[in-house]
Design a protein around this motif. Structure first.
Motif, short mmCIF file in Angstrom:
data_model
loop_
_atom_site.label_atom_id
_atom_site.label_comp_id
_atom_site.label_asym_id
_atom_site.label_seq_id
_atom_site.Cartn_x
_atom_site.Cartn_y
_atom_site.Cartn_z
N LEU A 1 18.01 -0.57 -5.13
CA LEU A 1 17.38 -0.61 -6.45
C LEU A 1 18.39 -0.47 -7.58
O LEU A 1 18.11 -0.87 -8.72
CB LEU A 1 16.33 0.51 -6.56
CG LEU A 1 15.09 0.37 -5.68
CD1 LEU A 1 14.17 1.56 -5.87
CD2 LEU A 1 14.35 -0.93 -5.98
N LEU B 1 11.61 -5.96 2.25
CA LEU B 1 11.20 -4.91 1.33
C LEU B 1 12.04 -3.63 1.47
O LEU B 1 12.50 -3.08 0.47
CB LEU B 1 9.71 -4.62 1.48
CG LEU B 1 8.77 -5.79 1.18
CD1 LEU B 1 7.32 -5.35 1.27
CD2 LEU B 1 9.06 -6.39 -0.18
N PRO B 2 12.24 -3.13 2.69
CA PRO B 2 13.12 -1.95 2.83
C PRO B 2 14.55 -2.24 2.35
O PRO B 2 15.21 -1.35 1.80
CB PRO B 2 13.08 -1.64 4.32
CG PRO B 2 11.80 -2.24 4.80
CD PRO B 2 11.62 -3.48 3.98
N HIS C 1 10.60 4.86 -8.55
CA HIS C 1 11.75 5.68 -8.17
C HIS C 1 12.17 6.56 -9.34
O HIS C 1 12.53 7.74 -9.14
CB HIS C 1 12.90 4.77 -7.74
CG HIS C 1 14.07 5.51 -7.15
ND1 HIS C 1 13.92 6.64 -6.37
CD2 HIS C 1 15.42 5.28 -7.23
CE1 HIS C 1 15.11 7.07 -5.99
NE2 HIS C 1 16.03 6.27 -6.50
N ARG D 1 2.12 7.03 -6.51
CA ARG D 1 3.12 6.04 -6.13
C ARG D 1 2.45 4.87 -5.44
O ARG D 1 1.59 5.06 -4.59
CB ARG D 1 4.17 6.66 -5.20
CG ARG D 1 4.96 7.77 -5.88
CD ARG D 1 5.83 8.50 -4.88
NE ARG D 1 6.53 9.59 -5.52
CZ ARG D 1 6.00 10.78 -5.77
NH1 ARG D 1 4.76 11.03 -5.40
NH2 ARG D 1 6.70 11.73 -6.36
N VAL E 1 4.78 1.05 -0.31
CA VAL E 1 5.31 -0.21 0.21
C VAL E 1 4.37 -0.67 1.32
O VAL E 1 3.87 0.16 2.09
CB VAL E 1 6.73 0.01 0.78
CG1 VAL E 1 7.26 -1.27 1.39
CG2 VAL E 1 7.65 0.51 -0.32
N THR F 1 18.33 3.56 -10.84
CA THR F 1 17.17 2.68 -10.65
C THR F 1 17.44 1.24 -11.07
O THR F 1 16.53 0.41 -11.05
CB THR F 1 15.97 3.21 -11.44
OG1 THR F 1 16.30 3.29 -12.83
CG2 THR F 1 15.55 4.57 -10.94
N GLN G 1 8.90 -0.86 -8.32
CA GLN G 1 9.59 0.09 -7.44
C GLN G 1 10.66 0.87 -8.20
O GLN G 1 10.88 2.05 -7.94
CB GLN G 1 10.20 -0.64 -6.24
CG GLN G 1 9.20 -1.39 -5.39
CD GLN G 1 7.97 -0.58 -5.05
OE1 GLN G 1 8.06 0.58 -4.65
NE2 GLN G 1 6.80 -1.18 -5.22
N ARG G 2 11.30 0.23 -9.16
CA ARG G 2 12.29 0.95 -9.97
C ARG G 2 11.62 2.01 -10.83
O ARG G 2 12.14 3.13 -10.97
CB ARG G 2 13.05 -0.05 -10.83
CG ARG G 2 14.10 -0.85 -10.05
CD ARG G 2 14.77 -1.92 -10.85
NE ARG G 2 15.96 -2.42 -10.15
CZ ARG G 2 16.49 -3.60 -10.33
NH1 ARG G 2 15.92 -4.47 -11.18
NH2 ARG G 2 17.57 -3.95 -9.66
N LEU H 1 14.52 -1.79 -1.38
CA LEU H 1 14.40 -0.40 -1.79
C LEU H 1 15.72 0.36 -1.64
O LEU H 1 15.96 1.32 -2.36
CB LEU H 1 13.31 0.29 -0.97
CG LEU H 1 11.88 -0.18 -1.24
CD1 LEU H 1 10.90 0.53 -0.31
CD2 LEU H 1 11.50 0.06 -2.70
#
Length: 319
Positions: free
Chosen positions: A220, A213-214, A263, A198, A201, A282, A259-260, A217
């Protein structure tokens, strides 16, 4: 008969060393007769983790081998032994095919064999390999790289993938798949497939995206645009893109896409959710869209990715 020499010295990782011995050093003449002529070459008795290993021949024997394999190197913070580096370089100059497993890439890089070439190593050490050897194009996202006479792999399971790839090149797919079944590992993972890791972040800190950024997330599943992100961050789209380049090394939409996909990997690994449900969670919309983007990014379809992880969980062949 194809001769394979395993180059060893103090500080090698026993897992990668052992799997090379298992693949090339076992008597598999019932599959192909003759099988490989295998030897372990080193400067003398060497310490491999808690074991002592007595090589069959000295390092000078590498130059007489058709294929030289360099296992993982434990202490990547220091330069590998000069005698090993020189012996590997001489073997390649003599015409040997040279392959590194995991951090063995540092040995090949020190020998100059990776200059101007694309290479990989364990994802945790790709930044260090690139820093110390700027003439090497380091790819952190693949299982292995085949440059013909020079090959490199990522760690653990990917090292096995490279060994099976070599068998496939020498003896064909049927033999390689038979060896894989004997070892209870997945029969074929393409080198271009992404390492199963992974992308973290960026750590919270004093940078302009620390709060954004959080926030992304946690959303998403929503159809976010650059304008949405810029509005949330309180800056223009141009400034947002500039900050993303600085903090993450990529664009806002590419980071969001990554990130998608990550996830989706987590959900495929740890849940029984359908591909349709994962596509919705996602933000990919449909299973068709998820399959297309996932295959393009990871190198395999979502269903194959899930099967691989389930088989690794059952068989203990992680890496």
């Amino acid at each position: 008969m194809q001769s394979v020499a395993l180059a060893v010295t103090d500080g090698m990782l026993h897992f990668e060393l052992s799997l090379a011995c298992e693949v090339f050093g076992s008597d598999l003449s019932h599959l192909v007769d003759p099988w490989y002529r295998f030897s372990v070459c080193g400067p003398g008795p060497v310490a491999v983790d808690r074991f002592r290993l007595e090589p069959d021949e000295g390092l000078d024997a590498l130059a007489r081998a058709d294929t030289v394999i360099v296992p993982g190197w434990r202490d990547v913070d220091r330069e590998p032994p000069a005698a090993l580096v020189e012996a590997v370089r001489a073997a390649h100059q003599a015409g040997a095919r040279v392959a590194s497993l995991c951090t063995g890439a540092f040995v090949l890089a020190a020998a100059g064999l990776l200059d101007g070439r694309r290479a990989t190593t364990h994802w945790a050490h790709t930044d260090e390999l690139a820093r110390r050897h700027p003439d090497v194009t380091v790819d952190p996202d693949v299982l292995y790289v085949d440059n013909g006479s020079v090959l490199t792999s990522a760690g653990k399971g990917a090292a096995m993938d490279l060994c099976l790839h070599l068998v496939r090149l020498d003896h064909g797919t049927t033999v390689a798949n038979t060896v894989a079944r004997r070892l209870v590992v997945p029969p074929h993972r393409e080198g271009g497939q992404a390492q199963f890791v992974r992308t973290p972040v960026p750590a919270p800190g004093n940078h302009p995206l620390a709060e954004l950024l959080p926030w992304i997330l946690a959303r998403l599943d929503e159809p976010l645009t650059v304008e949405d992100l810029a509005r949330q961050a309180g800056m223009s789209s141009r400034h947002l893109t500039r900050h993303f380049r600085t903090v993450t090394g990529t664009t806002p939409l590419q980071w969001l896409h990554t990130q998608r996909i990550r996830h989706a990997q987590e959900l495929l690994e740890g849940t029984d959710a359908t591909v349709d449900a994962i596509a919705t969670t996602t933000g990919m919309g449909t299973a068709t869209t998820l399959r297309r983007h996932f295959h393009r990014t990871v190198g395999v379809p979502p269903d194959a990715y899930r099967r691989t992880f389930r088989s690794l969980d059952r068989g203990g062949a992680g890496g």
